[in-house]
Design a protein around this motif. Structure first.
Motif, short mmCIF file in Angstrom:
data_model
loop_
_atom_site.label_atom_id
_atom_site.label_comp_id
_atom_site.label_asym_id
_atom_site.label_seq_id
_atom_site.Cartn_x
_atom_site.Cartn_y
_atom_site.Cartn_z
N UNK A 53 27.30 -22.60 87.56
CA UNK A 53 26.37 -21.56 88.04
C UNK A 53 25.01 -21.66 87.34
N UNK A 54 24.54 -22.89 87.15
CA UNK A 54 23.21 -23.10 86.57
C UNK A 54 23.14 -23.01 85.06
N UNK A 55 24.23 -22.75 84.40
CA UNK A 55 24.25 -22.68 82.93
C UNK A 55 25.03 -23.87 82.39
N UNK A 56 24.55 -24.44 81.27
CA UNK A 56 25.23 -25.55 80.64
C UNK A 56 25.92 -25.04 79.38
N UNK A 57 27.22 -25.33 79.29
CA UNK A 57 28.04 -24.88 78.17
C UNK A 57 28.50 -26.09 77.36
N UNK A 58 28.42 -25.98 76.03
CA UNK A 58 28.83 -27.09 75.15
C UNK A 58 29.98 -26.68 74.23
N UNK A 59 30.44 -25.45 74.36
CA UNK A 59 31.52 -24.94 73.51
C UNK A 59 32.64 -24.43 74.41
N UNK A 60 33.87 -24.70 74.04
CA UNK A 60 35.02 -24.19 74.79
C UNK A 60 35.01 -22.67 74.76
N UNK B 56 37.95 -28.93 82.18
CA UNK B 56 37.88 -29.69 80.93
C UNK B 56 36.74 -30.69 81.10
N UNK B 57 35.85 -30.76 80.10
CA UNK B 57 34.69 -31.65 80.21
C UNK B 57 34.41 -32.29 78.85
N UNK B 58 33.73 -33.41 78.90
CA UNK B 58 33.30 -34.08 77.68
C UNK B 58 31.86 -33.66 77.37
N UNK C 157 37.49 -20.88 82.60
CA UNK C 157 38.25 -21.19 81.39
C UNK C 157 37.87 -22.64 81.05
N UNK C 158 37.04 -22.81 80.04
CA UNK C 158 36.44 -24.12 79.77
C UNK C 158 36.93 -24.70 78.44
N UNK C 159 37.31 -25.96 78.51
CA UNK C 159 37.62 -26.73 77.30
C UNK C 159 36.60 -27.87 77.24
N UNK C 160 35.82 -27.89 76.17
CA UNK C 160 34.83 -28.95 75.98
C UNK C 160 35.36 -29.89 74.89
#
Length: 167
Positions: A119-126, A111-113, A146-149
Protein backbone atom coordinates in the motif's frame (compact mmCIF):
# COMPACT_ATOMS: atom_id res chain seq x y z
CA UNK A 1 -102.80 13.23 21.35
CA UNK A 2 -99.96 14.93 19.54
CA UNK A 3 -96.88 12.79 19.07
CA UNK A 4 -93.47 14.13 18.13
CA UNK A 5 -90.51 12.90 16.14
CA UNK A 6 -87.17 12.32 17.75
CA UNK A 7 -84.27 14.57 16.84
CA UNK A 8 -80.93 13.42 18.24
CA UNK A 9 -77.51 14.86 17.45
CA UNK A 10 -74.08 13.62 18.44
CA UNK A 11 -70.48 14.41 17.67
CA UNK A 12 -67.93 11.65 17.20
CA UNK A 13 -64.21 11.53 16.48
CA UNK A 14 -62.77 8.30 15.07
CA UNK A 15 -59.60 6.94 13.52
CA UNK A 16 -59.88 5.82 9.88
CA UNK A 17 -63.64 4.99 9.95
CA UNK A 18 -66.82 5.10 12.03
CA UNK A 19 -69.87 2.85 11.77
CA UNK A 20 -73.25 4.41 12.61
CA UNK A 21 -76.68 2.88 11.98
CA UNK A 22 -75.06 0.14 9.86
CA UNK A 23 -73.15 2.54 7.58
CA UNK A 24 -69.36 2.92 7.66
CA UNK A 25 -68.01 6.43 7.06
CA UNK A 26 -64.36 7.16 6.21
CA UNK A 27 -64.49 10.94 5.78
CA UNK A 28 -65.42 13.75 8.12
CA UNK A 29 -68.85 15.31 7.64
CA UNK A 30 -72.41 15.71 8.86
CA UNK A 31 -74.57 12.63 8.31
CA UNK A 32 -78.27 12.04 8.97
CA UNK A 33 -80.34 8.94 9.58
CA UNK A 34 -84.13 9.08 9.20
CA UNK A 35 -86.49 6.55 10.78
CA UNK A 36 -89.81 6.20 12.56
CA UNK A 37 -89.56 6.38 16.30
CA UNK A 38 -91.50 4.18 18.76
CA UNK A 39 -94.51 6.53 18.42
CA UNK A 40 -94.50 6.08 14.63
CA UNK A 41 -93.35 9.65 13.96
CA UNK A 42 -90.66 10.58 11.46
CA UNK A 43 -87.39 11.15 13.27
CA UNK A 44 -83.88 12.25 12.34
CA UNK A 45 -80.57 11.54 14.03
CA UNK A 46 -77.62 13.75 13.06
CA UNK A 47 -73.97 12.73 13.31
CA UNK A 48 -71.20 15.33 13.29
CA UNK A 49 -68.21 13.15 12.41
CA UNK A 50 -64.50 13.91 12.45
CA UNK A 51 -62.40 11.14 10.89
CA UNK A 52 -58.69 11.25 11.72
CA UNK A 53 -56.08 9.16 9.99
CA UNK A 54 -53.03 7.24 11.03
CA UNK A 55 -49.56 8.26 9.98
CA UNK A 56 -47.83 6.13 7.35
CA UNK A 57 -44.21 7.10 6.66
CA UNK A 58 -41.63 5.19 4.61
CA UNK A 59 -37.92 5.81 4.28
CA UNK A 60 -34.97 4.12 2.62
CA UNK A 61 -31.57 4.14 4.29
CA UNK A 62 -28.13 2.74 3.50
CA UNK A 63 -25.63 2.34 6.33
CA UNK A 64 -22.26 0.76 7.09
CA UNK A 65 -22.33 -2.05 9.68
CA UNK A 66 -25.47 -0.90 11.57
CA UNK A 67 -28.33 1.62 11.64
CA UNK A 68 -30.30 2.86 14.65
CA UNK A 69 -33.97 3.72 14.05
CA UNK A 70 -36.62 4.42 16.72
CA UNK A 71 -34.21 3.20 19.41
CA UNK A 72 -33.46 -0.15 17.75
CA UNK A 73 -30.10 -1.00 16.14
CA UNK A 74 -30.24 -3.12 12.98
CA UNK A 75 -27.20 -4.94 11.53
CA UNK A 76 -28.81 -6.70 8.55
CA UNK A 77 -30.61 -5.43 5.49
CA UNK A 78 -34.40 -5.72 5.51
CA UNK A 79 -37.76 -4.01 5.80
CA UNK A 80 -38.64 -2.96 9.35
CA UNK A 81 -41.78 -1.36 10.80
CA UNK A 82 -42.45 0.74 13.86
CA UNK A 83 -46.01 1.22 15.15
CA UNK A 84 -47.09 3.99 17.48
CA UNK A 85 -49.98 6.30 18.33
CA UNK A 86 -49.77 9.58 16.41
CA UNK A 87 -50.69 13.03 17.72
CA UNK A 88 -54.35 12.46 16.72
CA UNK A 89 -54.51 9.26 18.76
CA UNK A 90 -54.57 7.06 15.66
CA UNK A 91 -52.22 4.18 14.88
CA UNK A 92 -49.14 5.22 12.96
CA UNK A 93 -46.80 2.91 11.10
CA UNK A 94 -43.34 3.89 9.89
CA UNK A 95 -41.56 1.59 7.43
CA UNK A 96 -37.79 1.43 6.99
CA UNK A 97 -36.24 -0.10 3.87
CA UNK A 98 -32.68 -0.72 5.08
CA UNK A 99 -29.53 -1.74 3.23
CA UNK A 100 -26.61 -2.56 5.55
CA UNK A 101 -23.18 -2.65 3.91
CA UNK A 102 -20.05 -3.98 5.54
CA UNK A 103 -16.41 -3.04 5.63
CA UNK A 104 -13.73 -5.21 4.08
CA UNK A 105 -11.32 -7.00 6.38
CA UNK A 106 -8.45 -8.70 4.52
CA UNK A 107 -5.39 -10.37 6.03
CA UNK A 108 -2.28 -11.57 4.27
CA UNK A 109 1.00 -13.14 5.31
CA UNK A 110 4.21 -12.25 3.46
CA UNK A 111 7.86 -13.16 3.76
CA UNK A 112 10.43 -10.93 2.04
CA UNK A 113 14.16 -10.40 1.90
CA UNK A 114 15.39 -7.02 3.18
CA UNK A 115 12.14 -5.06 2.55
CA UNK A 116 8.51 -5.30 1.43
CA UNK A 117 6.34 -2.58 -0.10
CA UNK A 118 2.61 -2.70 0.72
CA UNK A 119 0.00 0.00 0.00
CA UNK A 120 2.79 2.42 -0.92
CA UNK A 121 4.79 1.92 2.28
CA UNK A 122 8.13 0.08 2.45
CA UNK A 123 8.74 -2.04 5.54
CA UNK A 124 12.16 -3.38 6.59
CA UNK A 125 11.22 -4.89 9.96
CA UNK A 126 9.02 -7.92 10.65
CA UNK A 127 5.68 -7.10 12.24
CA UNK A 128 1.92 -6.76 11.89
CA UNK A 129 0.83 -3.73 9.89
CA UNK A 130 -2.63 -2.35 9.08
CA UNK A 131 -4.01 -0.18 6.32
CA UNK A 132 -7.40 1.53 6.76
CA UNK A 133 -9.54 2.85 3.90
CA UNK A 134 -13.12 3.15 2.67
CA UNK A 135 -14.10 0.25 0.43
CA UNK A 136 -16.19 0.52 -2.75
CA UNK A 137 -19.38 0.64 -0.63
CA UNK A 138 -17.99 3.59 1.35
CA UNK A 139 -17.53 1.56 4.54
CA UNK A 140 -14.44 1.71 6.73
CA UNK A 141 -12.19 -1.22 5.97
CA UNK A 142 -8.92 -2.62 7.32
CA UNK A 143 -6.27 -4.76 5.63
CA UNK A 144 -3.75 -6.52 7.89
CA UNK A 145 -0.25 -7.61 6.85
CA UNK A 146 1.65 -10.24 8.83
CA UNK A 147 5.19 -9.59 7.59
CA UNK A 148 8.42 -11.49 8.11
CA UNK A 149 11.49 -9.68 6.78
CA UNK A 150 14.58 -11.85 6.31
CA UNK A 151 18.01 -10.43 5.87
CA UNK A 152 20.89 -11.67 3.78
CA UNK A 153 24.13 -12.79 5.39
CA UNK A 154 27.02 -10.39 5.13
CA UNK A 155 30.33 -11.88 6.21
CA UNK A 156 33.63 -10.12 6.12
CA UNK A 157 37.00 -11.67 6.49
CA UNK A 158 40.53 -10.45 6.14
CA UNK A 159 43.15 -12.71 4.58
CA UNK A 160 46.80 -12.32 3.85
CA UNK A 161 48.33 -14.48 1.12
CA UNK A 162 51.49 -14.84 -0.82
CA UNK A 163 51.27 -15.22 -4.57
CA UNK A 164 47.66 -16.36 -4.75
CA UNK A 165 44.48 -16.91 -2.75
CA UNK A 166 41.54 -19.13 -3.56
CA UNK A 167 38.20 -18.02 -2.11
Amino acid sequence: TVLHGTHNAKTETACESFTWHGETYTTSGVYTHTYQNADGCESVDTLHLIVLHGTHNAETETACESFTWHGETYTTSGVYTHTYENADGCEGVDTLHLIVLHGTHNAETETACESFTWHGETYTISGIYTHTYDNADGCESVDTLHLTVLHGTHNAETETACESFVW
